[in-house]
Design an enzyme around this catalytic site. Structure first.
Site, PDB file in Angstrom:
ATOM      1  CG  MET A 103      -2.155   0.834   1.319  1.00 23.86           C
ATOM      2  SD  MET A 103      -2.454   1.999   0.037  1.00 23.86           S
ATOM      3  CE  MET A 103      -2.619   3.430   1.029  1.00 23.86           C
ATOM      4  CB  ALA A 135       2.582  -3.060   5.141  1.00 24.02           C
ATOM      5  CB  CYS A 136      -1.584  -3.991   1.548  1.00 23.04           C
ATOM      6  SG  CYS A 136      -1.789  -2.222   1.319  1.00 23.04           S
ATOM      7  CB  THR A 137      -2.580  -8.702   4.051  1.00 25.00           C
ATOM      8  OG1 THR A 137      -1.810  -8.203   5.151  1.00 25.00           O
ATOM      9  CG2 THR A 137      -2.431 -10.216   3.975  1.00 25.00           C
ATOM     10  CD  GLU A 178       0.651  -7.010  -0.196  1.00 25.96           C
ATOM     11  OE1 GLU A 178       1.253  -7.026   0.902  1.00 25.96           O
ATOM     12  OE2 GLU A 178      -0.578  -7.039  -0.304  1.00 25.96           O
TER      13      GLU A 178
END
Length: 479
Positions: A1, A11-13, A106
């Site tokens: 992100m 951060a992303c998942t 991501e």
């Protein structure tokens, strides 16, 4: 992100699921958009547009002045832009009128060796622009990879990212590496992948163009800069990625937990650098299970930050769903349906663990009014802030109140799922403007159901919380 100047550690998942790995034959891609605990999002649908002259996209991010010419025809597409364009649009996720879905991005990291050979490009493309300049101009997931790949090669990029694409037949995961290089892998139809802020793609078969795509000249780049011999092929994760102690606490545990949830028979270490990119589940995956993963925080393990583990264990690993999630989405492309009704944009505003996934037909012409309101500070008319308020109230007395939230989420999932089934039946014989009007009404009804219920829950939480003050004191009412 995102990598805004005010939030360099976001951060992303992500999750990607092939059509033969799902219970209904849908393809699914989903992601938590993580940046700041209070950074509102909108949900919009851009109309189809045709221009006399090719328009120019110019980024509003002053630090990265990316610019490019766009095609004259722009397809209709859904998106979740930010409350302000000051740092860029960050449209993030959506489904277009051709039944193609995209989620970007991501965030990931390249190692210093690679960046020394091909540094980032300051005015190249970044996350904030990727959906806007790609999704409205593609007719398939593969075409999405190819278009964005060409942009990266020609203009460069100022960051490392993973990008998700899907259509009714295929699911693709693409990763950029260094300033101008990228690879992409088709997720096998019977498989899934979960990704958490690391370059994830492993071996690239340069001869298999059905399942792998990549930047021109990537083999020569690797060999000429002595990054790898290529004698055993190209492992993109090993050559371009990172593997340090921060990965073991911030990234790999989220992949481990996803693979434990979908493939529990696999014995793995949450800090392992060797977790596979592609995995097979022990069952066919339902839409609510994909959502459950994105809303999870290591439940059933000592690592759950609101669980029963030790203080050390509860704060050892970064959870999947956390306070900094702006929105979470699962983009579902359902089989054997026309593009207008096949795409469901499941959207949970705010923290997925404390929100609800609302199903929106991407083939509609507009979005409910509350989803178009996004402000820097709390606004009771904004869907984003309605869901965030519930989370804030529950967090204040989590163990006393999260049961009320859980009951509400379950009831809403039932109601929204039933409404979706009913709409599918009602629109099966509709077409054209009549069909779009019905989808608009269905989206409005879904939003109203969710928002009304969450506002009712807010009233209950506030009322209950009044007796939980630290200034409370039990006294004899007769005094």
């Amino acid at each position: 992100m995102q990598t805004h100047q005010f939030n360099p550690y976001s951060a992303c998942t992500s999750i990607l699921i092939g059509k033969n790995a799902t219970a209904d034959g849908s393809t699914m891609i989903g992601r938590n958009e993580d940046s700041r605990a209070a950074w509102a999002k909108k949900f919009v649908i851009h109309p189809h547009a045709e221009f006399d002259a090719a328009p120019t996209f110019t980024s509003q991010d002053a630090e990265h002045p990316f610019k490019m010419t766009l095609p004259k025809i722009r397809a209709k597409y859904s998106a979740t832009p930010e409350w302000t364009p000051k740092y860029g649009l960050f449209e993030e996720d959506g489904i277009n009128e051709y039944g193609v879905a995209m989620s970007a991005t991501e965030s990931a990291y390249c190692n210093a060796r690679v960046l020394a050979a091909d540094p980032y490009v300051v005015d190249g493309i970044g996350e904030e622009a990727m959906v806007t300049v790609t999704l409205p101009y593609i007719h398939s997931a593969r075409e999405g990879v190819e278009r964005l790949g060409q942009i990266v090669e020609e203009h460069g990029t100022y960051e490392t990212n993973g990008i998700l694409f899907s259509d009714a037949e295929e699911v693709w995961y693409m990763e950029t590496g260094a300033g101008h290089y990228w690879v992409a892998q088709r997720i096998p139809d019977d498989a899934y992948a979960v990704v958490a802020n690391q370059l994830a793609i492993q071996e690239i078969d340069l001869a298999d163009h059905d399942n792998y795509l990549y930047a021109k000249g990537i083999r020569d780049f690797v060999v000429d800069n002595q990054l790898a011999s290529m004698a055993n092929g190209l492992n993109f994760r090993e050559v371009f990625g990172t593997a340090d102690i921060s990965d073991q606490h911030y990234n790999t545990p989220r992949v481990w937990y996803g693979q434990q949830y979908f493939t529990p028979e696999v014995e793995q270490d949450p800090e392992s650098f060797n977790l596979p990119f592609i995995q097979r589940a022990n069952r066919l995956i339902h839409i609510d299970e994909a959502q459950h993963y994105l809303a999870s925080h290591y439940e059933g393990t000592p690592f759950d930050p609101v669980g029963n583990g030790t203080k050390t264990a509860k704060h050892l690993y970064r959870p999947i769903s956390l306070a900094k999630t702006q929105e979470s989405h699962v983009l579902q492309i359902r089989p054997d349906l026309p593009a207008t009704t096949s795409g469901i944009h499941w959207l949970a505003m705010g923290v997925a663990a404390e929100s609800v996934y609302v199903p929106f037909f991407a083939g509609a012409s507009t979005t409910p009014a509350a989803y178009q309101v996004a402000t820097e500070k709390y606004d009771s008319q904004s869907a984003y802030w309605v869901y965030k308020l519930v989370g804030v109230l529950v967090d204040a007395h989590y163990h006393a109140l999260h049961g009320k939230l859980g009951d509400t989420q379950k009831e809403l999932a039932i109601q929204l799922g039933h409404q979706l089934i009913q709409t599918d039946r009602q629109v099966v014989d509709l077409a054209g403007d009549e069909l779009v009007a019905a989808l608009d009404a269905a989206n409005e009804a879904a939003a109203n159901t969710a928002l009304t219920t969450m506002r009712t829950l807010t009233a209950e939480l506030i009322t209950t919380s009044t007796d939980m003050s630290p200034l409370n004191y039990n006294t004899d009412l007769n005094l």
